[in-house]
Structures are given as structure tokens and as C-alpha cells.
Design a protein around this motif. Structure first.
Motif, PDB file in Angstrom:
ATOM      1  N   VAL A   1      95.437 -16.521-103.529  1.00 63.33           N
ATOM      2  CA  VAL A   1      94.708 -15.715-104.517  1.00 63.33           C
ATOM      3  C   VAL A   1      93.565 -16.537-105.116  1.00 63.33           C
TER       4      VAL A   1
ATOM      5  N   ARG B   1      91.545 -16.762-108.746  1.00 68.47           N
ATOM      6  CA  ARG B   1      91.676 -16.330-110.151  1.00 68.47           C
ATOM      7  C   ARG B   1      90.367 -16.594-110.876  1.00 68.47           C
TER       8      ARG B   1
ATOM      9  N   ARG C   1      93.045 -14.342-114.513  1.00 64.42           N
ATOM     10  CA  ARG C   1      93.272 -13.030-113.893  1.00 64.42           C
ATOM     11  C   ARG C   1      92.987 -13.120-112.389  1.00 64.42           C
ATOM     12  N   VAL C   2      93.821 -12.438-111.596  1.00 68.67           N
ATOM     13  CA  VAL C   2      93.559 -12.418-110.149  1.00 68.67           C
ATOM     14  C   VAL C   2      92.253 -11.671-109.916  1.00 68.67           C
TER      15      VAL C   2
ATOM     16  N   VAL D   1     101.290 -15.256-106.452  1.00 69.18           N
ATOM     17  CA  VAL D   1     101.066 -14.947-107.872  1.00 69.18           C
ATOM     18  C   VAL D   1     102.242 -15.396-108.737  1.00 69.18           C
TER      19      VAL D   1
ATOM     20  N   TRP E   1      96.667  -7.657-110.643  1.00 66.12           N
ATOM     21  CA  TRP E   1      97.488  -7.488-109.432  1.00 66.12           C
ATOM     22  C   TRP E   1      98.719  -6.619-109.665  1.00 66.12           C
TER      23      TRP E   1
END
Ligand SMILES: Cc1cc2nc3c(=O)[nH]c(=O)nc-3n(C[C@H](O)[C@H](O)[C@H](O)COP(=O)(O)OP(=O)(O)OC[C@H]3O[C@@H](n4cnc5c(N)ncnc54)[C@H](O)[C@@H]3O)c2cc1C
Length: 386
Positions: free
Chosen positions: A132, A134, A139-140, A174, A287
């Protein structure tokens, strides 16, 4: 500073959760990219019986008729044998088709993916999720992917959805916490037998063992045999997958065993060694998880595709209502599915008195009706036949 995004939503996984979800978002006008590391139109580990919840979703989405027209047989009756006691129920059809079908996954998933593409979503196959991305607030904000040629590249998205199945690497990335709902589990072996006369769905349970027969595409019947994992390992070691399937069938019902031995088997038998019924934390900033990535139940209740379809539409509705906040989705999903998951966890244990097992199947039907009623309220009626 204003963030720049390549896409509105990026979905990882293009099968019954991911493709169905992508279609709904694309139809609502969002720019959606779906990635899947598999090739298009391939099979996956699933015995794929679709009970009322899944069929009602297909009907609501206008896809049920297409599957039946393309040869998937409708199932009008389910026969249950608990020990020596047999009963049968008629399966009420939905408005535009049968109330139960078992479409092969290479066909079902391809149809869902085709519908997503038609709605405007882009699907990239042979493309794997790696990690991922961020933003500064944590925040993703996108993902790193590996394409077919092995190149890594990044895609920034306002929201990322993990629909990448039970062993979700997105959930891992995550840091989604996992909670076991029930340790009881069964191991399952299934295969395809040419039994053109088989019209009903059949479930038979004896102490410690069960079998399910469900007519599917191409005049074939899916046969799935379930047992406690240690027992299954032992039979597998001695007889191999196909031998174990036949031997355990003989134990459940020798007549059925003889029938299977006389029928052609078109593909090798496949084993699922079992997994606890579990739920993962399924939403966070930027997400969410849907389908098996978010929660997994033992296949004994043939309900995972219903879960995937329900989540697909539920998350789409929540994202569109809130502007990319999935907190309500997770809370509502848990409330709706708590009773059904708790019961599935108990049903994944066949070493119990037969009357108790029979009572749990009846209780499960009631919970499915409750879930169906919730879907009708949340997504609009599925036009069930009178
Ligand atoms: C033995 C068995 C029998 C079953 N029988 C039934 C049944 O009769 N009825 C029923 O309703 N349910 C059944 N289920 C459950 C059902 O198959 C699942 O609930 C359903 O497949 C979940 O769909 P999904 O889209 O969430 O995940 P999946 O179908 O698992 O799809 C996940 C997709 O994500 C992709 N993916 C994974 N990792 C990555 C990555 N890193 N990058 C890119 N892509 C990735 C995979 O390639 C895959 O295509 C059964 C399950 C098993 C194991």
C-alpha cells in the motif's frame, strides 16, 4: 496540498466480490481499476452452489437469466438426509429464474468481470498487489503493483478495496486484525461426476461425515465430501484425493458410492484442508475489505458467494453515500452477519447428535431469510416469485 489521484477506486481481486463491486461503482460513474494476479476466465477452489441470497443478487443485477440461458441448470428441490431421516424442500424460484444454481466459477467470475468492463471499469489481469501507499496522514492513498512483465508501478486511488480472498495480502499490508469466530472446521474434497439424471441438490450427513451433490454446468454434478481434517488427511494419505472421496462416500451411503464409481469423473478431485471461521477488521482510512478477505466461514453452509455479493453491493452503497467512508459498512455488516457466522462455526463440526445437526440446518434457513430480508430493505426488493 491537494492530492492527485489516478483513479477513484482500486479493487484487488476480480472474482465474485471484486468484479461485482467494481461494476456497481463504475455504473455509478466512478473511475475504477481492478487488478487480479490470475488469468481471466480461470477456475478457483470453490464448489460454487449459490443459495437464495446469491441468486437473488444475480436476479437483482439482471444476470441470473444469462447464466441459465448459457446452460447452468436450475435446482428446484433440496433433499436432506440426517442419519436415517430424509426430508425434502422445494426451492422457491425468483422472478426471472430458479432459486438455486451452481454455475462453474470460470463462467460466473468471467460474466461478472465482463459486466464490470461493460460498465466502464478497467481490469488488469496477471497483475499482483505488492504494497500500500499511504499519504502523510497515514490514509491509504494507492498501491504498488507488479504487472505481467514483472515491472513494479504505483497507482494512486481515493479508495482501495481488498477483494483478494481468504489469504488477503492487502489485509496483511494494512494490518487488519483477525478474530477467530469458531475453531471447528472441516476438510473438503470435491470433484465433478457425469450424473445427468441428478436434478436435486442432496445433502447427507452421518456421524463425522457429510456429502453434497449439486447439478452444475455441462451435465456434471459437483460432489463434495467433508470430514474432520485429521480424518481427511489420513484418508488422503492412504487413497489419494479421488480414492478418499469415493471411500468416504461409501461410508456415508454405499448406494451413492456405487453410483459415483460407475460415473465418469472429468477433472481431478480437489482438496480444501479447512480453515477456521474468522472475521478481519474490514475498514480504515482509505480502505475496506469485502468477500473472503473480510470474513471467512467454513464452506459447509455454501454461503461464501452470498457473502461476496452482499458485501459488494453494501460497500458500494456506503462509499457512494458517504464519499469514501467505510466505517458504517463494517459495523452494519457485522450486525447482519453475526448470527449466521456464529452458527456456521458450530455447523463445521459433524461429530454431534443428528437431531442437533438437523435443528441447526433449520435454524440456518431462518437466518438466511433474515439476511435476505435485510438485503431487500438495503438494496431494494429482489422481485421474489410469489
Ligand atoms: C472448498 C470450498 C467450497 C466452497 N463452496 C462454496 C459453495 O458451494 N457456495 C458458496 O457460496 N461458497 C462456497 N465457497 C466459498 C466461496 O468460494 C468464496 O466465499 C468466494 O470465492 C469468495 O469470493 P471472493 O471474490 O471474496 O474471493 P476469491 O474468489 O478467493 O477471489 C479472490 C481473487 O483475488 C485474487 N488475488 C489474491 N491475491 C492477490 C494479489 N496479491 N494481487 C492480485 N490479485 C490477488 C485471486 O487471484 C482471486 O482471483 C467454497 C469455498 C471453498 C474453499
Amino acid at each position: 496540498m491537494q492530492q492527485r489521484f489516478d483513479r477513484d477506486v482500486l479493487v484487488i481481486g476480480a472474482r465474485c466480490a471484486g468484479a461485482a463491486h467494481a461494476r456497481l461503482l463504475a455504473e455509478a460513474g466512478l473511475d475504477v481499476l481492478v487488478v487480479d494476479r490470475a488469468e481471466p476466465g480461470t477456475d478457483t477452489l470453490s464448489s460454487h452452489t449459490m443459495t437464495r441470497g446469491a441468486v437473488a443478487q444475480l436476479s437483482r443485477w439482471g444476470m441470473l437469466r444469462g447464466l441459465v440461458d448459457a446452460g447452468t441448470p436450475g435446482i428446484a428441490r433440496s433433499v436432506f438426509r440426517f442419519g436415517e431421516t430424509e426430508s425434502a424442500i422445494d426451492i422457491r424460484p425468483v422472478a426471472d429464474g430458479p432459486g438455486m444454481i451452481a454455475t462453474r466459477r470460470w463462467k460466473l467470475d468471467a460474466m461478472l468481470a465482463g459486466a464490470a468492463e461493460e460498465a466502464g471499469a478497467e481490469i488488469r489481469y496477471k497483475t499482483a498487489f505488492r504494497d500500500v501507499i499511504r499519504d502523510d496522514a497515514g490514509r491509504v492513498a494507492g498501491v504498488r503493483l507488479a504487472g505481467p512483465e514483472g515491472w513494479d508501478y504505483s497507482v494512486r486511488a481515493r479508495f482501495v478495496v481488498g477483494a483478494d480472498g481468504l489469504r488477503s495480502s492487502f489485509a496483511n499490508a494494512v494490518g487488519a486484525r483477525e478474530r477467530v469466530i469458531g475453531e471447528a472446521r472441516l476438510a473438503h474434497i470435491y470433484g465433478y461426476f457425469a450424473l445427468p439424471e441428478q436434478r436435486d441438490n442432496l445433502v447427507a450427513i452421518v456421524p463425522g461425515l457429510s456429502i453434497g451433490l449439486t447439478p452444475t454446468d455441462g451435465g456434471m454434478t459437483t460432489v463434495i465430501v467433508s470430514a474432520e481434517p485429521a480424518r481427511m488427511r489420513d484418508e488422503m494419505r492412504k487413497h489419494g484425493a479421488e480414492g478418499a472421496l469415493l471411500k468416504l462416500t461409501d461410508e456415508i451411503d454405499p448406494v451413492l458410492g456405487a453410483l459415483l464409481r460407475g460415473a465418469q469423473m472429468t477433472e481431478r478431485a480437489r482438496l480444501f484442508a479447512g480453515h477456521a471461521t474468522m472475521r478481519r477488521e474490514s475498514s480504515g482510512p482509505g480502505w475496506a475489505l469485502i468477500g473472503d478477505a473480510g470474513q471467512f466461514r467454513d464452506p459447509v453452509t455454501a454461503h461464501g458467494i452470498t457473502d461476496a455479493f452482499r458485501d459488494a453491493e453494501h460497500l458500494a452503497a456506503c462509499l457512494l453515500e458517504t464519499g469514501y467512508d467505510a466505517t458504517g459498512y463494517e459495523r452494519e455488516r457485522d450486525t447482519v452477519t453475526d448470527p449466521i457466522f456464529a452458527l456456521t462455526a458450530q455447523m463445521a463440526d459433524h461429530d454431534r447428535p443428528m437431531d442437533e445437526i438437523a435443528a441447526q440446518f433449520i435454524q440456518f434457513s431462518k437466518l438466511m431469510r433474515d439476511e435476505q430480508a435485510w438485503m431487500d430493505r438495503r438494496f431494494g426488493p429482489a422481485q421474489l416469485a410469489a
